[in-house]
Design a protein around this motif. Sequence first.
Motif, PDB file in Angstrom:
ATOM      1  N   TYR A 181      -3.808  10.885  -7.220  1.00 32.54           N
ATOM      2  CA  TYR A 181      -4.056   9.991  -8.352  1.00 32.54           C
ATOM      3  C   TYR A 181      -2.940   8.963  -8.505  1.00 32.54           C
ATOM      4  CZ  TYR A 181      -4.875   8.283 -13.062  1.00 32.54           C
ATOM      5  OH  TYR A 181      -5.088   7.459 -14.151  1.00 32.54           O
ATOM      6  N   ASN A 182      -1.732   9.351  -8.202  1.00 33.69           N
ATOM      7  CA  ASN A 182      -0.576   8.478  -8.403  1.00 33.69           C
ATOM      8  C   ASN A 182      -0.105   7.793  -7.119  1.00 33.69           C
ATOM      9  OD1 ASN A 182      -0.013   9.219 -11.321  1.00 33.69           O
ATOM     10  ND2 ASN A 182       0.078  11.238 -10.365  1.00 33.69           N
ATOM     11  N   ALA A 183      -0.897   7.904  -6.053  1.00 36.79           N
ATOM     12  CA  ALA A 183      -0.461   7.421  -4.742  1.00 36.79           C
ATOM     13  C   ALA A 183      -0.272   5.905  -4.709  1.00 36.79           C
ATOM     14  CB  ALA A 183      -1.462   7.848  -3.672  1.00 36.79           C
ATOM     15  N   LYS A 184      -1.127   5.152  -5.397  1.00 37.00           N
ATOM     16  CA  LYS A 184      -0.995   3.693  -5.371  1.00 37.00           C
ATOM     17  C   LYS A 184       0.347   3.247  -5.957  1.00 37.00           C
ATOM     18  CE  LYS A 184      -4.888   1.927  -3.699  1.00 37.00           C
ATOM     19  NZ  LYS A 184      -4.902   1.038  -2.513  1.00 37.00           N
ATOM     20  N   ILE A 185       0.742   3.873  -7.063  1.00 33.02           N
ATOM     21  CA  ILE A 185       2.031   3.533  -7.660  1.00 33.02           C
ATOM     22  C   ILE A 185       3.161   4.012  -6.758  1.00 33.02           C
ATOM     23  CG2 ILE A 185       3.572   4.043  -9.585  1.00 33.02           C
ATOM     24  CD1 ILE A 185       1.478   1.945 -10.222  1.00 33.02           C
ATOM     25  N   ARG A 186       2.998   5.188  -6.163  1.00 29.26           N
ATOM     26  CA  ARG A 186       3.986   5.673  -5.191  1.00 29.26           C
ATOM     27  C   ARG A 186       4.233   4.637  -4.102  1.00 29.26           C
ATOM     28  NH1 ARG A 186       2.264   9.165  -0.967  1.00 29.26           N
ATOM     29  NH2 ARG A 186       0.663   7.550  -0.795  1.00 29.26           N
ATOM     30  N   ASP A 187       3.149   4.056  -3.585  1.00 31.49           N
ATOM     31  CA  ASP A 187       3.285   3.071  -2.512  1.00 31.49           C
ATOM     32  C   ASP A 187       4.058   1.844  -2.976  1.00 31.49           C
ATOM     33  OD1 ASP A 187       1.813   4.814  -1.018  1.00 31.49           O
ATOM     34  OD2 ASP A 187      -0.053   3.666  -1.124  1.00 31.49           O
ATOM     35  N   ARG A 188       3.803   1.405  -4.201  1.00 30.94           N
ATOM     36  CA  ARG A 188       4.508   0.237  -4.728  1.00 30.94           C
ATOM     37  C   ARG A 188       5.988   0.537  -4.948  1.00 30.94           C
ATOM     38  NH1 ARG A 188      -0.579  -0.752  -5.419  1.00 30.94           N
ATOM     39  NH2 ARG A 188      -1.417  -2.766  -6.087  1.00 30.94           N
ATOM     40  N   LEU A 189       6.278   1.730  -5.397  1.00 35.44           N
ATOM     41  CA  LEU A 189       7.674   2.122  -5.596  1.00 35.44           C
ATOM     42  C   LEU A 189       8.428   2.144  -4.271  1.00 35.44           C
ATOM     43  CD1 LEU A 189       7.105   5.054  -8.107  1.00 35.44           C
ATOM     44  CD2 LEU A 189       8.211   2.876  -8.646  1.00 35.44           C
ATOM     45  N   SER A 213       7.682   0.593  -1.534  1.00 38.96           N
ATOM     46  CA  SER A 213       7.788  -0.775  -1.040  1.00 38.96           C
ATOM     47  C   SER A 213       8.928  -1.516  -1.719  1.00 38.96           C
ATOM     48  CB  SER A 213       6.464  -1.516  -1.279  1.00 38.96           C
ATOM     49  OG  SER A 213       6.546  -2.851  -0.844  1.00 38.96           O
ATOM     50  N   GLU A 214       9.066  -1.340  -3.018  1.00 39.79           N
ATOM     51  CA  GLU A 214      10.130  -2.014  -3.768  1.00 39.79           C
ATOM     52  C   GLU A 214      11.505  -1.488  -3.357  1.00 39.79           C
ATOM     53  OE1 GLU A 214      11.355  -4.864  -6.632  1.00 39.79           O
ATOM     54  OE2 GLU A 214       9.356  -4.436  -5.825  1.00 39.79           O
ATOM     55  N   VAL A 215      11.614  -0.184  -3.189  1.00 45.56           N
ATOM     56  CA  VAL A 215      12.892   0.421  -2.811  1.00 45.56           C
ATOM     57  C   VAL A 215      13.324  -0.037  -1.420  1.00 45.56           C
ATOM     58  CG1 VAL A 215      14.014   2.611  -2.236  1.00 45.56           C
ATOM     59  CG2 VAL A 215      12.635   2.427  -4.315  1.00 45.56           C
ATOM     60  N   HIS A 216      12.356  -0.226  -0.521  1.00 42.62           N
ATOM     61  CA  HIS A 216      12.659  -0.574   0.870  1.00 42.62           C
ATOM     62  C   HIS A 216      12.732  -2.078   1.112  1.00 42.62           C
ATOM     63  CE1 HIS A 216      11.090   3.513   2.608  1.00 42.62           C
ATOM     64  NE2 HIS A 216      12.096   3.644   1.771  1.00 42.62           N
ATOM     65  N   LEU A 217      12.560  -2.882   0.071  1.00 36.62           N
ATOM     66  CA  LEU A 217      12.422  -4.321   0.258  1.00 36.62           C
ATOM     67  C   LEU A 217      13.597  -4.938   1.009  1.00 36.62           C
ATOM     68  CD1 LEU A 217      10.659  -6.777  -0.345  1.00 36.62           C
ATOM     69  CD2 LEU A 217      11.902  -7.058  -2.497  1.00 36.62           C
ATOM     70  N   ALA A 218      14.807  -4.650   0.579  1.00 38.99           N
ATOM     71  CA  ALA A 218      15.984  -5.246   1.220  1.00 38.99           C
ATOM     72  C   ALA A 218      16.095  -4.809   2.678  1.00 38.99           C
ATOM     73  CB  ALA A 218      17.243  -4.866   0.452  1.00 38.99           C
TER      74      ALA A 218
END
Length: 430
Positions: free
Chosen positions: A153-161, A163-168
């Motif tokens: 259920y929370n996988a979509k938000i997990r993916d965004r998190l 992605s944000e953490v790995h951005l740099a």
Amino acid sequence: MSESFEGNAQAIQARWPRLLERLLAEDSAGLQADLVEGLGSTLSISGIQLTSRHDRTAEARTQAASLPADSPVIHLYGTGLGDLQQILLENPALQRLQVHILNGAVFALVLQLLDQQAWLNDPRVELGYAGDLAEIQLPFFALPSELVLADDYNAKIRDRLVSEVHLAFNNRDFVADSPEVTQRLQSSAELVASDSDVAQLFGTQPGREVFVIATGPSLERHFERLREIRAQARRPLFICVDTAYRPLLKQGIEPDIVVSIDHRISGLHLPPEKSAAITLVYLPMVDPQILALWQGPRYVGYSASPIYARMREQLPKAQLYVGGSVIHPALDLAVKMGAEQVTLFGADFAFPMNKTHAGWLDGELGPQLGAARHWVLDGHGQRVRTQLNFRSYLCELERFIAGHPRVRFYNSSRDGAMIAGTIYHPEFSQ
């Protein structure tokens, strides 16, 4: 029912009664949970420790120190064992702590084992499932263990998190002043100056349906139908990404436009021999030797990346949206050309059917099936293997789609990742 759970449940019932109903329905008994001891102890779920087993409080203080101390609002993704919540609430400047549950069953189990009432009863705390919101909130801290343990259920938000953490880290190869980038842009400058501005294509196909074709494995299911449609006098516009070009030609399908942005694209991906009637839209990091061999019309544009900042000033051209993958500018081009309906083919962001790409052998385009350690939900609600960068590309595609509500976006396959904001095409997704 444990004494801890009764107290915790009363605290949640008083403030979030509907949330308690959802937590009571979670299957915490099905979790593989173990006590792990070191200098201290913690809870392990399926081999993943929720916190340090040596000093949970010291770990929580280190985590809290990574957040802005003067922020009135903090978003915490994952519930852990309650340690970080307690540390964050020690800060008098904090006015609201929004705790987002990433795994309901794990949180329900912790409620049975440990007293969480201190932070649950704090009036500054708000509590809910991460998946109840479509987008991540800032500033945030995401508990590493629960990024791994996040449920469906929370996988979509997990993916965004993630992605944000790995951005740099993901942008490390694209430093504006790196010698490799500088050399490539210098070698491309002559073509960029002489080739047409991609803006000349904008608005040229008002109201037309567009097929945007990527290279995911599900594309293979559509070759025959795409070939039939391509032969029709009245048909959608075919825009494909560079790695889909060769597989399409092999199947007798000639795209109208090919989009390429990657410095690693070679003649293997873009053979020039049959390109006279095909338009190439590119960004200046593409190898100029490959560009020079292209026989058809060429249009150039930029992304918003800092690597193009100087060139954008010296040689002005329009921009296309890039979120890490060539699928993004291909889709943006379709919208800017005037499409009101776009159907995605091969936009899988995953490895369905135990393949990495359509028309290419395992590993030929980089990723190998055996290296896939992550997952997304497909259109059937099942987990399908993928890799982290694919999940990041998916997040950015979904954000793009959300920003264009006047365009209808269709997905042609349920075998790849479920794409938020798209509708499954009634003909192609059967």
